[in-house]
Structures are given as structure tokens and as C-alpha cells.
Design a protein around this motif. Structure first.
Motif, PDB file in Angstrom:
ATOM      1  N   ARG A 426       0.842  -1.203   0.000  1.00 61.52           N
ATOM      2  CA  ARG A 426       0.000   0.000   0.000  1.00 61.52           C
ATOM      3  C   ARG A 426       0.879   1.255   0.000  1.00 61.52           C
ATOM      4  O   ARG A 426       0.645   2.195  -0.767  1.00 61.52           O
ATOM      5  CB  ARG A 426      -0.909  -0.007   1.228  1.00 61.52           C
ATOM      6  CG  ARG A 426      -1.869   1.172   1.269  1.00 61.52           C
ATOM      7  CD  ARG A 426      -2.801   1.083   2.454  1.00 61.52           C
ATOM      8  NE  ARG A 426      -3.594  -0.148   2.411  1.00 61.52           N
ATOM      9  CZ  ARG A 426      -4.420  -0.538   3.380  1.00 61.52           C
ATOM     10  NH1 ARG A 426      -4.566   0.213   4.460  1.00 61.52           N
ATOM     11  NH2 ARG A 426      -5.099  -1.651   3.259  1.00 61.52           N
ATOM     12  N   GLU A 427       1.916   1.260   0.861  1.00 62.44           N
ATOM     13  CA  GLU A 427       2.824   2.412   0.895  1.00 62.44           C
ATOM     14  C   GLU A 427       3.599   2.525  -0.412  1.00 62.44           C
ATOM     15  O   GLU A 427       3.838   3.632  -0.916  1.00 62.44           O
ATOM     16  CB  GLU A 427       3.793   2.278   2.073  1.00 62.44           C
ATOM     17  CG  GLU A 427       3.152   2.467   3.453  1.00 62.44           C
ATOM     18  CD  GLU A 427       2.411   1.218   3.944  1.00 62.44           C
ATOM     19  OE1 GLU A 427       2.342   0.234   3.172  1.00 62.44           O
ATOM     20  OE2 GLU A 427       1.916   1.235   5.078  1.00 62.44           O
ATOM     21  N   ALA A 428       3.985   1.371  -0.969  1.00 57.76           N
ATOM     22  CA  ALA A 428       4.702   1.384  -2.246  1.00 57.76           C
ATOM     23  C   ALA A 428       3.828   1.969  -3.346  1.00 57.76           C
ATOM     24  O   ALA A 428       4.295   2.763  -4.180  1.00 57.76           O
ATOM     25  CB  ALA A 428       5.153  -0.027  -2.618  1.00 57.76           C
ATOM     26  N   LEU A 429       2.547   1.598  -3.352  1.00 55.04           N
ATOM     27  CA  LEU A 429       1.622   2.122  -4.347  1.00 55.04           C
ATOM     28  C   LEU A 429       1.569   3.643  -4.294  1.00 55.04           C
ATOM     29  O   LEU A 429       1.610   4.324  -5.330  1.00 55.04           O
ATOM     30  CB  LEU A 429       0.230   1.522  -4.133  1.00 55.04           C
ATOM     31  CG  LEU A 429      -0.872   2.012  -5.073  1.00 55.04           C
ATOM     32  CD1 LEU A 429      -0.541   1.654  -6.515  1.00 55.04           C
ATOM     33  CD2 LEU A 429      -2.230   1.405  -4.662  1.00 55.04           C
ATOM     34  N   ALA A 430       1.516   4.184  -3.095  1.00 57.91           N
ATOM     35  CA  ALA A 430       1.479   5.643  -2.945  1.00 57.91           C
ATOM     36  C   ALA A 430       2.765   6.284  -3.475  1.00 57.91           C
ATOM     37  O   ALA A 430       2.729   7.334  -4.135  1.00 57.91           O
ATOM     38  CB  ALA A 430       1.271   6.010  -1.473  1.00 57.91           C
ATOM     39  N   SER A 431       3.894   5.649  -3.213  1.00 56.88           N
ATOM     40  CA  SER A 431       5.171   6.193  -3.685  1.00 56.88           C
ATOM     41  C   SER A 431       5.248   6.151  -5.208  1.00 56.88           C
ATOM     42  O   SER A 431       5.722   7.104  -5.849  1.00 56.88           O
ATOM     43  CB  SER A 431       6.342   5.417  -3.076  1.00 56.88           C
ATOM     44  OG  SER A 431       6.377   5.580  -1.674  1.00 56.88           O
ATOM     45  N   TYR A 432       4.789   5.052  -5.792  1.00 61.78           N
ATOM     46  CA  TYR A 432       4.830   4.936  -7.251  1.00 61.78           C
ATOM     47  C   TYR A 432       3.916   5.980  -7.910  1.00 61.78           C
ATOM     48  O   TYR A 432       4.287   6.593  -8.920  1.00 61.78           O
ATOM     49  CB  TYR A 432       4.417   3.535  -7.689  1.00 61.78           C
ATOM     50  CG  TYR A 432       5.383   2.448  -7.273  1.00 61.78           C
ATOM     51  CD1 TYR A 432       6.755   2.673  -7.231  1.00 61.78           C
ATOM     52  CD2 TYR A 432       4.926   1.177  -6.933  1.00 61.78           C
ATOM     53  CE1 TYR A 432       7.638   1.669  -6.858  1.00 61.78           C
ATOM     54  CE2 TYR A 432       5.800   0.167  -6.567  1.00 61.78           C
ATOM     55  CZ  TYR A 432       7.149   0.419  -6.531  1.00 61.78           C
ATOM     56  OH  TYR A 432       8.019  -0.581  -6.160  1.00 61.78           O
ATOM     57  N   ARG A 433       2.750   6.180  -7.344  1.00 57.77           N
ATOM     58  CA  ARG A 433       1.840   7.183  -7.914  1.00 57.77           C
ATOM     59  C   ARG A 433       2.430   8.589  -7.796  1.00 57.77           C
ATOM     60  O   ARG A 433       2.293   9.419  -8.718  1.00 57.77           O
ATOM     61  CB  ARG A 433       0.480   7.104  -7.222  1.00 57.77           C
ATOM     62  CG  ARG A 433      -0.334   5.881  -7.648  1.00 57.77           C
ATOM     63  CD  ARG A 433      -1.608   5.753  -6.853  1.00 57.77           C
ATOM     64  NE  ARG A 433      -2.451   4.670  -7.380  1.00 57.77           N
ATOM     65  CZ  ARG A 433      -3.516   4.172  -6.756  1.00 57.77           C
ATOM     66  NH1 ARG A 433      -3.886   4.685  -5.576  1.00 57.77           N
ATOM     67  NH2 ARG A 433      -4.214   3.201  -7.290  1.00 57.77           N
ATOM     68  N   ALA A 434       3.097   8.853  -6.673  1.00 65.14           N
ATOM     69  CA  ALA A 434       3.751  10.152  -6.507  1.00 65.14           C
ATOM     70  C   ALA A 434       4.891  10.316  -7.511  1.00 65.14           C
ATOM     71  O   ALA A 434       5.123  11.414  -8.032  1.00 65.14           O
ATOM     72  CB  ALA A 434       4.278  10.288  -5.077  1.00 65.14           C
ATOM     73  N   ALA A 435       5.587   9.212  -7.797  1.00 67.86           N
ATOM     74  CA  ALA A 435       6.671   9.272  -8.788  1.00 67.86           C
ATOM     75  C   ALA A 435       6.118   9.629 -10.161  1.00 67.86           C
ATOM     76  O   ALA A 435       6.721  10.429 -10.895  1.00 67.86           O
ATOM     77  CB  ALA A 435       7.396   7.927  -8.838  1.00 67.86           C
TER      78      ALA A 435
END
Length: 518
Positions: A426-435
Motif C-alpha cells: 500500500r505504501e509502495a503504491l502511494a510512492s509509485y503514484r507520486a513518482a
């Protein structure tokens, strides 16, 4: 009754002119004899009228040159002076001058070569280059034109002529030159790129794109061709692909077509900055031992040069000798304690010798000396990863991301640590979307999002992410394979192509723009 053969019949019986092959044999014999005679006459001519003995030209202000370059030129001047009739030695001296930006002396030496050997193709080529560097574009173009007439099979001559004519706006002449280049060097990308640029200027955009795509099949790393192709795609309305081509053309650097002398030129570069640049090229090319050699030689002439000491330390570290590297880097820091490149180099050497604590200390000093730089925080993150402290690594990468607010790759690194090391999808998903918000062209992010969708069993969402990536690179074979497998039932790509912990060095970004094969 006596039977006499006619002279014609006798000639035929003896393999004369009309016998099968007879004429060819006689012609071959005549040509051979002619060649021997001409060779003999040439040797006699050389003996009776040898080429002129020409003293080598020295550059202006020789004594003011950097010490290493000055000593090297003195040595080569003496060497050339030992054989003043040698076109080879005059040519080598001219090349040395050209490699070090001494264009007036270079022009004199190339003229000397042509006085000895008027048909010397490389001397004529570099005489034209010298004229161009000295600002005489008309003389340069004239020499290029003479060169291709004298040497119609010399591919570098047609490349240089095409470029010169293109710069003049002579599209018709440039087109002929590049067409000839394509024939002579079909594996050379510059001929197709030249034709593509001509078509762009003519408004024939689809033809231009075709030539430029062909150029990139010859060399996918040709940045000028990527830039031109991006322009073509933009004019065709293929905006996403254009953006990606412009990304690949970033730091667009154009290099001339290679020839025998240009391949040798780096061996003669003796200016300090050129040596540092060349050493960095060797390191990037995976040849750090070559970098060590040229930097160590340069250091003899300037023993307290902080840049040379630092770069030599980096070269030793990359060559697998971090202790030796640290010896030179510490000398640099003793001369300039807050020199950020030396602090970063020291940290990398400490990481290489498995001392992450000292690497963190060096990174902290570098960050204090230059608070707006990304590199200290990336070094810090890699050191924390070496200590398997993922939380601190993420904290360091977040500081790097703050220092470089447009760089989505740093957030991609954070997401990778969260996904593969901490098992926090879930945290990774947020980071990827921010990227992606920072950088919509970051192709690996689409692959990570596809992987996360597959982990949740959402094949259609994964397919949608791959298709988004393909808008930018529709011809990429890896993405095409992903799409093919996702659209075939029961044959999905692997969910985790990168198993295990995020590797030390994850923030180097070396391959972030390369789609991964499923």
C-alpha cells in the motif's frame, strides 16, 4: 598436299586474341607490366625527387601551455623533426595539436602532410576541420568538396561534407552527400539521421520519421537522432512518443563520425580537464584501470591538484582498490576539507570496503557543505541499505527527493524498498503514484503498478498500466511481451521479476528507464 594454316587459325590454335580467354590473359599481362613500370618510375622519381624536408610547426606560446601538454609536445616535435620528409609524422603531430585544441599549429601540420602527399585523405579531412575551427567556413567547405572528389569511397568525407552543407542550408547538396554515406557505410546511423533532418526541413515529416527510426536501429544510443525523432513525432501529433524521445535525447551531445585519426586522438589529449573527462568516460565504460593510468600520469605534473586526486581515488575504488582510492581522496581532503566531490568519493570508497558507518559520516559532511545537493542523501541511503536499515534509507531518500522535486526516480526507489524489503504494497503504491506525478515518462513505474495489480489478481488493471507505458514506447519489445502475455489466459508474466531486498545502490538510477523483460 601441303596444308597451311592461316595466320588467324594459327593465332587461335596458340591461344591468341580470339581464343577463349586469350584476350583477357594478354590484357592482364599488359596491365601487370604497366603496373610494374609505373611502380618502377615512381621509385625512380622518389629517388631523384624526394618529398620536401619540412620542419615541423610549433604552436604559439608553447612555454605557456600546461606542463604535461608542453612536455608532450616538445617530445613529439623532436620526434617529427627527426624525419622531416615523413607525412606520417607530420600527420601525427597535427593530430596531437588538434586533440588539444591547438588549431593553428594543427592546420600548418596538415598542410605539411599535403605538401608531401597531396592525396592524403585524412590530412585533407582534418585541414578542413581546422579551417572550420578557426572560423573560415568557406575554406573548410571547399576542402571537404575537394576531398570527396579525390576519394569517392571515403565515407567520413561525405559525412563531414553533408554536415557542412546542412549547416549552410544546401539541402540538395547535403542529401547527395548523406545518400552516398548510406551506400558507403550502411551500418552508420549518421547517414540516415542526416536524411531525416533534411526531410524535416523540407516538411516531409513521415519520411523524416522513417529515416530517423532507421538511424536508431543502427545505434539506439544516438541522442541527436532521438532529438530529431522527437521533433518529427511532435509534428505528427504523436505527443507521448515525442516526449519520450526528448527524454532519451537529454544532454544531447553530437560526436563526429569516427575515422582512423579520431579513434587515436584520445591517446594524445594532455590538457588536465580533458584527462579528467576522459577518465570519467573510461569509468562509465567499465574500464577504470585505464582511468587510473592516465590520472596517475597527470598527477605527476600537478601533485596537489584536488580534482586529480579525487578522480584518481574514484578510479581506484571502481577498479576494486578502495583502500588505495582512499589514500588519494584523503590527500585531497587534507588540501580542501569541505570539497564535496572528495567527501562523496570517500563515502563511496568506504562503502566499497564495507564500512557503511564511515560512509554515512562522509555523506553527512557532504550534505552539511552543500545542502541543496541530492548526491549526499543518495550515498547516505545506500549506506543505510548496506546496514539493512530500510527506514533510515527511506528517510535519506525523502531528503533527496526534497532537494530534487522533479525527480520521480527517487520516489521509485522508495517504493521499491517499501515493496520488496518491507512488504508494504500500500505504501509502495502511494510512492509509485507520486513518482508518476513528478515524471509521467518513468516507464518502470508502470511496470511496478502492473506488478501490484497482479499481486491483487487484477489482470485488467495490470494490462491497463502496460498499455499506458506503451503510449510512450509503442515499439518496445519488452512491453509488447508483457501485453501479449497479459492478454493470453493462463500465461501471465511473473509477479515479482525483482526478488529479495532492494539492492545497495538502488538510487543510482542506472536502468530505471529500461523496461524489464517479463
Amino acid at each position: 598436299m601441303d596444308v597451311k594454316m592461316s595466320s588467324e587459325s594459327a593465332d587461335r590454335a596458340c591461344g591468341g586474341a580470339d581464343a577463349p580467354g586469350g584476350g583477357r590473359r594478354r590484357l592482364a599481362a599488359q596491365l601487370f607490366v604497366g603496373a610494374v613500370v609505373m611502380a618502377g618510375l615512381w621509385l625512380v622519381g622518389r629517388a631523384l625527387w624526394p618529398p620536401p624536408a619540412i620542419p615541423p610547426a610549433a604552436p604559439e606560446n608553447l612555454e605557456r601551455l600546461e606542463p604535461q601538454l608542453r612536455d608532450y609536445i616538445r617530445e613529439k616535435l623532436a620526434w617529427a623533426g627527426q624525419a622531416p620528409r615523413s607525412a606520417e609524422r607530420h600527420g601525427k603531430l597535427g593530430l596531437i595539436y588538434a586533440a588539444n585544441g591547438l588549431w593553428k599549429a594543427a592546420r600548418s601540420e596538415f598542410l605539411n602532410v599535403l605538401r608531401i602527399d597531396p592525396r592524403h585523405a585524412l590530412a585533407k579531412l582534418y585541414l578542413a576541420v581546422s579551417e572550420r575551427e578557426l572560423g573560415d567556413q568557406d575554406a573548410s567547405l571547399s576542402h571537404f568538396q575537394e576531398l570527396v572528389k579525390e576519394h569517392p569511397d571515403f565515407a567520413p568525407g561525405f559525412y563531414r561534407l553533408g554536415e557542412a552543407l546542412l549547416q549552410r542550408g544546401d539541402l540538395e547538396g547535403a542529401e547527395k552527400a548523406f545518400e552516398r554515406l548510406v551506400i558507403l557505410a550502411p551500418d552508420e546511423w549518421r547517414g540516415y539521421a542526416g536524411l531525416g533532418e533534411i526531410r524535416l526541413r523540407q516538411g516531409k515529416i513521415r519520411e523524416a520519421a522513417g529515416f530517423l527510426e532507421r538511424a536508431l536501429t543502427k545505434d539506439p544510443s544516438a541522442k541527436p537522432a532521438h532529438h530529431l525523432l522527437g521533433t518529427a513525432y511532435q509534428r505528427l501529433g504523436r505527443t507521448n512518443e515525442a516526449l519520450y524521445e526528448f527524454r532519451l535525447a537529454r544532454d544531447n551531445a553530437a560526436y563526429p563520425m569516427e575515422d582512423a585519426w579520431s579513434r587515436e586522438a584520445p591517446l594524445h589529449m594532455k590538457r588536465r580537464q580533458d584527462i579528467v573527462d576522459m577518465a570519467n568516460e573510461y569509468i562509465r565504460a567499465g574500464a577504470p584501470s585505464k582511468a587510473v593510468k592516465i590520472l596517475a600520469e597527470a598527477l605527476k605534473y600537478d601533485t596537489n591538484n584536488v580534482s586529480l586526486l579525487t578522480n584518481l581515488g574514484v578510479a581506484y575504488t571502481r577498479a576494486g582498490m578502495p583502500e588505495e582510492g582512499l589514500r588519494y581522496i584523503r590527500r585531497a581532503l587534507s588540501l580542501k576539507p569541505k570539497h564535496v566531490p572528495a567527501l562523496l568519493a570517500a563515502g563511496q570508497a568506504c562503502l566499497a570496503k564495507e564500512d557503511p558507518d564511515e560512509a554515512i559520516r562522509m555523506a553527512e559532511q557532504a550534505a552539511a557543505a552543500a545542502t541543496n545537493l541530492v548526491q549526499p542523501y543518495i550515498l547516505m541511503a545506500n549506506a543505510w541499505l548496506a546496514k539493512t536499515n530500510d527506514a533510515e534509507a527511506i528517510r535519506a531518500l525523502r531528503k533527496a527527493a526534497e532537494a530534487s522535486p522533479s525527480d520521480g526516480r527517487l520516489l521509485l526507489d522508495i517504493g521499491d524498498i517499501q515493496l520488496w524489503n518491507l512488504r508494504q504494497p500500500r505504501e509502495a503504491l502511494a510512492s509509485y503514484r507520486a513518482a508518476l506525478k513528478r515524471d509521467p515518462l518513468l516507464i518502470p513505474v508502470y511496470l511496478r503498478l502492473a506488478q501490484l495489480s497482479l499481486m491483487s489478481g487484477k489482470t485488467n488493471e495490470a494490462l491497463a498500466q502496460i498499455r499506458k507505458a506503451r503510449r510512450f514506447v509503442p515499439g518496445d519489445p519488452a512491453l509488447a511481451e508483457w501485453e501479449r502475455r497479459l492478454t493470453r489466459s493462463g500465461n501471465q508474466p511473473p509477479v515479482t521479476p525483482e526478488q529479495g531486498r532492494a539492492a545497495q545502490g538502488s538510487a543510482s538510477h542506472a536502468d530505471h528507464d529500461k523496461p524489464r523483460t517479463p
